[in-house]
Design an enzyme around this catalytic site. Sequence first.
Site, PDB file in Angstrom:
ATOM      1  N   ILE A  98       0.845  -1.211   0.000  1.00  0.00           N
ATOM      2  CA  ILE A  98       0.000   0.000   0.000  1.00  0.00           C
ATOM      3  C   ILE A  98       0.875   1.254   0.000  1.00  0.00           C
ATOM      4  CG2 ILE A  98      -1.821   1.235   1.265  1.00  0.00           C
ATOM      5  CD1 ILE A  98      -2.764  -1.606   2.197  1.00  0.00           C
ATOM      6  N   TYR A 107      -2.825  -9.082  15.792  1.00  0.00           N
ATOM      7  CA  TYR A 107      -2.641  -8.066  14.750  1.00  0.00           C
ATOM      8  C   TYR A 107      -3.625  -6.906  14.954  1.00  0.00           C
ATOM      9  CZ  TYR A 107      -3.157  -5.718  10.276  1.00  0.00           C
ATOM     10  OH  TYR A 107      -3.273  -4.752   9.314  1.00  0.00           O
ATOM     11  N   LEU A 150      -6.702 -13.578  -0.835  1.00  0.00           N
ATOM     12  CA  LEU A 150      -7.544 -14.328  -1.769  1.00  0.00           C
ATOM     13  C   LEU A 150      -7.280 -13.974  -3.238  1.00  0.00           C
ATOM     14  CD1 LEU A 150      -9.867 -16.332  -2.193  1.00  0.00           C
ATOM     15  CD2 LEU A 150     -11.447 -14.406  -2.008  1.00  0.00           C
ATOM     16  N   ASP A 155     -11.505 -15.943  11.041  1.00  0.00           N
ATOM     17  CA  ASP A 155     -12.188 -15.267   9.928  1.00  0.00           C
ATOM     18  C   ASP A 155     -13.630 -14.922  10.299  1.00  0.00           C
ATOM     19  OD1 ASP A 155     -10.256 -15.101   7.972  1.00  0.00           O
ATOM     20  OD2 ASP A 155     -10.807 -16.981   6.990  1.00  0.00           O
TER      21      ASP A 155
END
Length: 323
Positions: free
Chosen positions: A11, A139, A188, A284
């Site tokens: 990023i 995280y 993904l 998740d």
Amino acid sequence: MILVIGGAGYIGSHLVKELVVSKKVIVLDNLSTGHLSAIDNRAVFVEGDLGDRKFLDEIFTQYPIDAVMHFAANSLVGESVIDPCKYYQNNVASTLTLLEVMLKHNVKKFIFSSTAATYGIPNVHIINEDTITNPINPYGQSKLMIEKILADFSKAYNLEYVIFRYFNAAGAFESAEIGEKHYPETHLIPLVLQHLLGKREQIAIFGSDYDTPDGTCIRDYIHVTDLARAHILGLEALLDNKVSTETYNLGNGLGFSVKEVIETCEKVTGIKANIALSDRRDGDPARLVASSEKVFNQLGWKAKYQLEDIIKSAWKWHEDEKF
Ligand code: UFG
């Protein structure tokens, strides 16, 4: 001059490409996960570590820094569960050192990369910035800790900041000269595209029994260039004293399931995927979709790219990866 920490990363490097058009930029990166060739050559580059106080002191003494944009972090949810110390050391302790050095040099404008992982498993359909934060992994905790430190520092030391909570960053720079490259890759879209290029035998769907319409997890995918544009708007607002302590979600407001993402990849590439249904991956949440109304109302930012555009740009990059 703007100091971009982590400007060699995915990023950060996309932000630098946009930022060098209007600002003088210095990139600081230890190249632990970033790529030297991803750094735009109009930026000054210094190699070094965020936790190295002496080194930071030298940088702030040598360059007239007006604001700091901080992208450098470890960001793998699974790894953070196995090795939390690494995450608290690199993401929290090193950032605290950076903030101390900034204050010492009277640099008080800060842009911070945070994450949707700060919300944990939300109990709402669309997440806004007031949704309760309750991270379920180190995280997310590490990012939320810095968010709290920033709030305290603003009260005590007049530090001004913009926090961006990213949802699922994806895609590549328009020219495809830079793009997403992680070792190991866990995301993904790059995994599906690498599979469709023949670099991986199959793509596994992690869980097909979630409480979602097709049973697979829903995420909000946001183009990395859209993220970069938001940061520039945030920086300008900070420099012009239009904002001082704001937190914004950055997402598209649209959710796509894992199956829908794979189908869109097949449509864009014209190649059929070999799919394996696999167990759920730990940590998740079933659904993470952002409301980005606040950033639209306050900074005028809106995502330009939708899922198909995101995948098209990622495909262009993966077909001919430059690094
Ligand atoms: N997935 C698969 N198969 C794969 C890889 C991923 O089915 O091979 C699924 C995941 O289980 C998840 C979805 O695809 O449901 C998206 O997974 P990613 O790994 O691409 O992204 P995450 O949503 O897990 O992670 C992103 C950011 C993190 C951030 C998190 C917030 O990459 O940094 O969102 O929840 F913490």
